[in-house]
Design an enzyme around this catalytic site. Structure first.
Site, PDB file in Angstrom:
ATOM      1  N   THR A  16      36.277  -1.539 -39.314  1.00 54.84           N
ATOM      2  CA  THR A  16      36.834  -2.625 -40.125  1.00 54.84           C
ATOM      3  C   THR A  16      36.851  -2.310 -41.612  1.00 54.84           C
ATOM      4  OG1 THR A  16      35.960  -4.166 -38.512  1.00 54.84           O
ATOM      5  CG2 THR A  16      36.551  -5.093 -40.620  1.00 54.84           C
ATOM      6  N   ASP A  60      38.244   2.755 -33.874  1.00 56.16           N
ATOM      7  CA  ASP A  60      37.321   1.631 -33.749  1.00 56.16           C
ATOM      8  C   ASP A  60      36.057   2.259 -33.154  1.00 56.16           C
ATOM      9  OD1 ASP A  60      37.539  -1.717 -33.085  1.00 56.16           O
ATOM     10  OD2 ASP A  60      35.920  -0.562 -32.183  1.00 56.16           O
ATOM     11  N   SER A  61      34.898   1.873 -33.643  1.00 55.08           N
ATOM     12  CA  SER A  61      33.697   2.592 -33.211  1.00 55.08           C
ATOM     13  C   SER A  61      33.340   2.353 -31.745  1.00 55.08           C
ATOM     14  CB  SER A  61      32.515   2.276 -34.114  1.00 55.08           C
ATOM     15  OG  SER A  61      31.956   1.028 -33.816  1.00 55.08           O
ATOM     16  N   SER A  62      34.026   1.429 -31.080  1.00 54.34           N
ATOM     17  CA  SER A  62      33.804   1.267 -29.640  1.00 54.34           C
ATOM     18  C   SER A  62      34.312   2.501 -28.892  1.00 54.34           C
ATOM     19  CB  SER A  62      34.541   0.034 -29.118  1.00 54.34           C
ATOM     20  OG  SER A  62      34.341  -1.033 -29.997  1.00 54.34           O
ATOM     21  N   ASP A  93      29.983  -1.600 -34.749  1.00 55.02           N
ATOM     22  CA  ASP A  93      29.598  -1.801 -33.345  1.00 55.02           C
ATOM     23  C   ASP A  93      28.679  -0.711 -32.786  1.00 55.02           C
ATOM     24  OD1 ASP A  93      30.967  -4.148 -33.309  1.00 55.02           O
ATOM     25  OD2 ASP A  93      32.720  -3.388 -32.235  1.00 55.02           O
ATOM     26  N   THR A 168      19.319  -1.383 -35.111  1.00 50.64           N
ATOM     27  CA  THR A 168      20.063  -1.957 -33.994  1.00 50.64           C
ATOM     28  C   THR A 168      21.014  -2.992 -34.568  1.00 50.64           C
ATOM     29  OG1 THR A 168      18.091  -1.797 -32.623  1.00 50.64           O
ATOM     30  CG2 THR A 168      19.774  -3.276 -31.831  1.00 50.64           C
ATOM     31  N   THR A 279      11.163  -0.358 -24.100  1.00 52.06           N
ATOM     32  CA  THR A 279      11.091  -1.797 -23.856  1.00 52.06           C
ATOM     33  C   THR A 279      12.421  -2.506 -24.123  1.00 52.06           C
ATOM     34  OG1 THR A 279      10.049  -3.879 -24.520  1.00 52.06           O
ATOM     35  CG2 THR A 279      10.067  -2.138 -26.169  1.00 52.06           C
ATOM     36  N   GLN A 280      12.646  -3.587 -23.377  1.00 49.08           N
ATOM     37  CA  GLN A 280      13.830  -4.424 -23.612  1.00 49.08           C
ATOM     38  C   GLN A 280      13.659  -5.286 -24.853  1.00 49.08           C
ATOM     39  OE1 GLN A 280      14.608  -6.870 -20.176  1.00 49.08           O
ATOM     40  NE2 GLN A 280      14.726  -5.105 -18.817  1.00 49.08           N
ATOM     41  N   CYS A 281      12.411  -5.434 -25.314  1.00 44.83           N
ATOM     42  CA  CYS A 281      12.165  -6.272 -26.498  1.00 44.83           C
ATOM     43  C   CYS A 281      12.744  -5.584 -27.723  1.00 44.83           C
ATOM     44  CB  CYS A 281      10.666  -6.458 -26.718  1.00 44.83           C
ATOM     45  SG  CYS A 281       9.860  -7.300 -25.362  1.00 44.83           S
TER      46      CYS A 281
HETATM   47  N1  ASP Z   1      35.016  -3.094 -33.845  1.00 45.48           N
HETATM   48  C1  ASP Z   1      34.721  -2.622 -35.156  1.00 45.48           C
HETATM   49  C2  ASP Z   1      34.124  -1.221 -35.033  1.00 45.48           C
HETATM   50  O1  ASP Z   1      32.964  -1.095 -34.708  1.00 45.48           O
HETATM   51  C3  ASP Z   1      33.799  -3.544 -35.866  1.00 45.48           C
HETATM   52  C4  ASP Z   1      33.393  -3.064 -37.239  1.00 45.48           C
HETATM   53  O2  ASP Z   1      33.993  -2.204 -37.831  1.00 45.48           O
HETATM   54  O3  ASP Z   1      32.425  -3.614 -37.749  1.00 45.48           O
HETATM   55  O4  ASP Z   1      34.811  -0.268 -35.274  1.00 45.48           O
END
Ligand code: ASP
Length: 343
Positions: A16, A60-62, A93, A168, A279-281
């Site tokens: 973004t 996009d970092s996904s 992300d 995180t 851990t999940q925590c």
């Molecule tokens: N979906 C975007 C990404 O991780 C969100 C961001 O940039 O914050 O690329």
């Protein structure tokens, strides 16, 4: 370049932060980073020289994966001697995954690598991008007698600088999107930029900078839940080529003591597959053997991830598997803090 000022390389991978809104259509599109200084005139006021390099196709970092991590590492490697600091612009992300991975890949790093991004595009009126970008560049420029003060991979977001492999993403809409629950902030930006020197990573400066590019992604991340079935686990654990598993357990590293579960993990470890208990925590640490429910895991040779984050746990596993560590050294190496990722 002017040698009296620090030279900073800005690496744009996507996300973004690098987008601007087309005011006619309202659509977000990637920003041409060659014109960065023109678009953000404030950058000219900073006391450093800025150069930029961008992914050919920003993502996009996904869509991030280890091949892109290697691409970022190679950009840093080929510019390491010409620049005093690096700022990586990345979608928020998966920023903690990439930044954690880079912390392992860049061994004996003696310069700052600061990851940042934003929740709103840089062209937006209420953007958080400008502050994140400007302060990240300032952080990367911090020097003491012409030597960088920060010598590690970190993440800057919303007035705080964190050790990257301790972070995180905790919020999808707040400007304060990241947290480092198991390690103190490295710096805080207020009226002054306050660096917590005692918390900075101190690399061995006598050793040469080394870039590791082999990452093995034959791993699985399994989050336990009450009711998880034997059938599901058996299927995951019999995945061909599987070499390591991150097991997200409950609380201080606890899991069910049902026989089928422990037997399944035991056979998996005997096949040479590493199992790491985290851990999940969001905060706190695995303490194996603290309760009876984790004592069994300890006995069969499960590795303790201590207080490592999921993001750092997965990238550390890929890094160590990629480095062909012998199986008797693997447990010791994993349980040792390599880049300040565990306490
Ligand atoms: N979906 C975007 C990404 O991780 C969100 C961001 O940039 O914050 O690329």
């Amino acid at each position: 370049m002017n040698k009296s000022k620090p030279n900073i390389l800005l690496i744009y991978t996507g996300g973004t932060i690098g987008m601007i809104k087309d005011h006619k259509t309202g659509v977000l599109r990637a920003f041409d980073f060659k014109h960065l200084l023109k678009r953000i005139p404030e950058l000219q006021l900073l006391d450093c020289n800025i150069d930029t390099v961008s992914f050919q196709t920003p993502i996009d970092s996904s869509n991030m994966n280890p091949n892109y991590w290697v691409q970022i590492a190679e950009i840093i490697e080929s510019n390491y001697h010409a620049f005093d600091g690096f700022v990586v612009l990345h979608g928020s992300d998966t920023m903690s995954y990439t930044a954690s991975a880079l912390s392992f890949m860049l061994e004996n790093l003696a310069k700052p690598v600061v990851f940042t991004g934003s929740q709103l595009p840089i062209g937006d009126l209420r953007t958080d991008a400008k502050e994140n970008l400007i302060t990240s560049i300032q952080v990367a420029s911090l020097q003491h007698v012409h030597k960088p003060i920060i010598k590690e991979v970190c993440l800057y977001f919303e007035y705080k600088l964190y050790r990257a492999n301790r972070t995180t993403k905790i919020n999808a809409e707040h400007f304060e999107a990241f947290a480092s629950l198991n390690y103190p902030d490295l710096a805080e930006s207020g009226v002054h930029l306050k660096v917590n020197h005692e918390h900075l990573f101190k690399p061995n400066l006598k050793k040469p900078f080394k870039v590791h590019k082999h990452l093995d992604n034959n791993i699985a991340l399994i989050k336990l839940f009450p009711g998880i079935s034997e059938n599901l686990l058996k299927n995951i654990l019999s995945t061909p080529n599987l070499k390591g598993i991150i097991l997200e357990t409950y609380g201080a590293g606890n899991c069910t003591t049902e026989k089928w579960f422990i037997d399944l993990l035991d056979t998996t470890i005997k096949k040479g597959i590493h199992i790491i208990n985290i851990t999940q925590c969001s905060g706190g640490s695995v303490i194996m053997g603290h309760y009876e429910t984790s004592e069994l895991l300890k006995k069969i040779g499960v590795i303790s991830g201590k207080d490592i984050t999921t993001e750092a746990a997965t990238s550390k596993l890929m890094y160590l598997l990629g480095n062909n560590i012998s199986s008797n050294m693997f447990k010791t190496m994993y349980e040792t803090s390599l880049r300040g990722e565990m306490s």
